[in-house]
Design a protein around this motif. Structure first.
Motif, PDB file in Angstrom:
ATOM      1  N   ASN A  12       9.159 -13.226  -2.817  1.00  9.94           N
ATOM      2  CA  ASN A  12       9.813 -13.075  -1.526  1.00  9.94           C
ATOM      3  C   ASN A  12       8.740 -12.993  -0.442  1.00  9.94           C
ATOM      4  O   ASN A  12       8.125 -11.954  -0.241  1.00  9.94           O
ATOM      5  CB  ASN A  12      10.681 -11.810  -1.525  1.00  9.94           C
ATOM      6  CG  ASN A  12      11.455 -11.637  -0.247  1.00  9.94           C
ATOM      7  OD1 ASN A  12      11.164 -12.269   0.768  1.00  9.94           O
ATOM      8  ND2 ASN A  12      12.443 -10.772  -0.283  1.00  9.94           N
ATOM      9  N   ASN A  13       8.506 -14.113   0.241  1.00  6.46           N
ATOM     10  CA  ASN A  13       7.448 -14.174   1.260  1.00  6.46           C
ATOM     11  C   ASN A  13       7.729 -13.291   2.471  1.00  6.46           C
ATOM     12  O   ASN A  13       6.845 -13.043   3.277  1.00  6.46           O
ATOM     13  CB  ASN A  13       7.213 -15.618   1.705  1.00  6.46           C
ATOM     14  CG  ASN A  13       6.526 -16.432   0.627  1.00  6.46           C
ATOM     15  OD1 ASN A  13       5.853 -15.885  -0.238  1.00  6.46           O
ATOM     16  ND2 ASN A  13       6.708 -17.730   0.657  1.00  6.46           N
ATOM     17  N   ALA A  14       8.958 -12.810   2.602  1.00  6.69           N
ATOM     18  CA  ALA A  14       9.290 -11.929   3.727  1.00  6.69           C
ATOM     19  C   ALA A  14       9.011 -10.463   3.383  1.00  6.69           C
ATOM     20  O   ALA A  14       9.162  -9.594   4.231  1.00  6.69           O
ATOM     21  CB  ALA A  14      10.757 -12.108   4.104  1.00  6.69           C
ATOM     22  N   CYS A  15       8.591 -10.200   2.168  1.00  4.17           N
ATOM     23  CA  CYS A  15       8.369  -8.824   1.700  1.00  4.17           C
ATOM     24  C   CYS A  15       6.872  -8.518   1.744  1.00  4.17           C
ATOM     25  O   CYS A  15       6.182  -8.553   0.743  1.00  4.17           O
ATOM     26  CB  CYS A  15       8.916  -8.698   0.277  1.00  4.17           C
ATOM     27  SG  CYS A  15       9.004  -7.003  -0.321  1.00  4.17           S
ATOM     28  N   ARG A  24      -2.242 -10.025   5.356  1.00  7.75           N
ATOM     29  CA  ARG A  24      -0.976  -9.547   4.802  1.00  7.75           C
ATOM     30  C   ARG A  24      -1.175  -9.158   3.338  1.00  7.75           C
ATOM     31  O   ARG A  24      -1.906  -9.815   2.603  1.00  7.75           O
ATOM     32  CB  ARG A  24       0.075 -10.659   4.840  1.00  7.75           C
ATOM     33  CG  ARG A  24       0.638 -10.897   6.198  1.00  7.75           C
ATOM     34  CD  ARG A  24       1.743 -11.935   6.129  1.00  7.75           C
ATOM     35  NE  ARG A  24       2.321 -12.137   7.444  1.00  7.75           N
ATOM     36  CZ  ARG A  24       3.325 -12.957   7.680  1.00  7.75           C
ATOM     37  NH1 ARG A  24       3.848 -13.665   6.710  1.00  7.75           N
ATOM     38  NH2 ARG A  24       3.806 -13.079   8.897  1.00  7.75           N
ATOM     39  N   CYS A  25      -0.509  -8.103   2.933  1.00  7.88           N
ATOM     40  CA  CYS A  25      -0.421  -7.777   1.519  1.00  7.88           C
ATOM     41  C   CYS A  25       1.073  -7.782   1.185  1.00  7.88           C
ATOM     42  O   CYS A  25       1.911  -7.626   2.071  1.00  7.88           O
ATOM     43  CB  CYS A  25      -1.081  -6.436   1.202  1.00  7.88           C
ATOM     44  SG  CYS A  25      -0.345  -5.001   2.013  1.00  7.88           S
ATOM     45  N   TYR A  26       1.392  -7.996  -0.072  1.00  5.47           N
ATOM     46  CA  TYR A  26       2.790  -8.200  -0.454  1.00  5.47           C
ATOM     47  C   TYR A  26       3.327  -7.085  -1.332  1.00  5.47           C
ATOM     48  O   TYR A  26       2.582  -6.414  -2.046  1.00  5.47           O
ATOM     49  CB  TYR A  26       2.940  -9.557  -1.138  1.00  5.47           C
ATOM     50  CG  TYR A  26       2.756 -10.689  -0.150  1.00  5.47           C
ATOM     51  CD1 TYR A  26       3.840 -11.229   0.519  1.00  5.47           C
ATOM     52  CD2 TYR A  26       1.492 -11.165   0.149  1.00  5.47           C
ATOM     53  CE1 TYR A  26       3.674 -12.236   1.455  1.00  5.47           C
ATOM     54  CE2 TYR A  26       1.311 -12.174   1.086  1.00  5.47           C
ATOM     55  CZ  TYR A  26       2.413 -12.697   1.734  1.00  5.47           C
ATOM     56  OH  TYR A  26       2.242 -13.680   2.664  1.00  5.47           O
ATOM     57  N   CYS A  27       4.652  -6.907  -1.255  1.00  5.91           N
ATOM     58  CA  CYS A  27       5.351  -5.855  -1.990  1.00  5.91           C
ATOM     59  C   CYS A  27       6.448  -6.448  -2.877  1.00  5.91           C
ATOM     60  O   CYS A  27       7.369  -5.741  -3.283  1.00  5.91           O
ATOM     61  CB  CYS A  27       5.961  -4.851  -1.017  1.00  5.91           C
ATOM     62  SG  CYS A  27       4.736  -4.070   0.059  1.00  5.91           S
ATOM     63  N   ASP A  28       6.373  -7.752  -3.162  1.00  7.98           N
ATOM     64  CA  ASP A  28       7.318  -8.373  -4.089  1.00  7.98           C
ATOM     65  C   ASP A  28       6.677  -8.383  -5.474  1.00  7.98           C
ATOM     66  O   ASP A  28       5.462  -8.329  -5.610  1.00  7.98           O
ATOM     67  CB  ASP A  28       7.698  -9.783  -3.643  1.00  7.98           C
ATOM     68  CG  ASP A  28       6.511 -10.720  -3.509  1.00  7.98           C
ATOM     69  OD1 ASP A  28       5.353 -10.266  -3.634  1.00  7.98           O
ATOM     70  OD2 ASP A  28       6.732 -11.917  -3.277  1.00  7.98           O
TER      71      ASP A  28
END
Length: 109
Positions: A12-15, A24-28
């Motif tokens: 999920n690129n919006a997460c 950016r770091c991600y949480c998906d």
């Protein structure tokens, strides 16, 4: 930045959250494969994560064609749905080819 506000299953690129040096770091859950998780991802998201669990495969169906080439199918059910970014569910349906050999096939020719 961190994942305290959200954890998402799958890709999920919006997460995302603002990370170090404006990156950016991600949480998906996909961030584990790509290596771009936020620093607190494991502490915040994986602790509460529940992976998908499925039951056993059911029996194969009969051949869809009584004479000649057809297909068979089988399925299984989700017993525990994924939550909080846990492992997604595997395939729930399978299909394979078959050859219908009903006793009346030879007499019909």
């Amino acid at each position: 930045g961190g994942c305290w506000h959200q954890c998402c299953p799958g890709r999920n690129n919006a997460c995302w959250a603002p990370g170090a040096r404006r990156a950016r770091c991600y949480c998906d859950s996909y961030c584990e494969r790509t290596g771009d998780c936020c620093e607190d991802y494991h502490a915040v998201c994986r602790r509460a994560a529940v992976g998908c669990a499925v039951g056993p495969w059911g029996p194969w169906s009969g051949c869809s064609s009584p004479c000649g080439v057809g297909s068979k199918a089988r399925s299984r059910q989700v017993t525990v749905p994924p939550r909080h970014g846990g492992e997604p569910c595997p395939d729930l349906k399978q299909r394979r080819g078959c050859l219908g050999e009903h006793p009346t096939c030879g007499t019909a020719k």
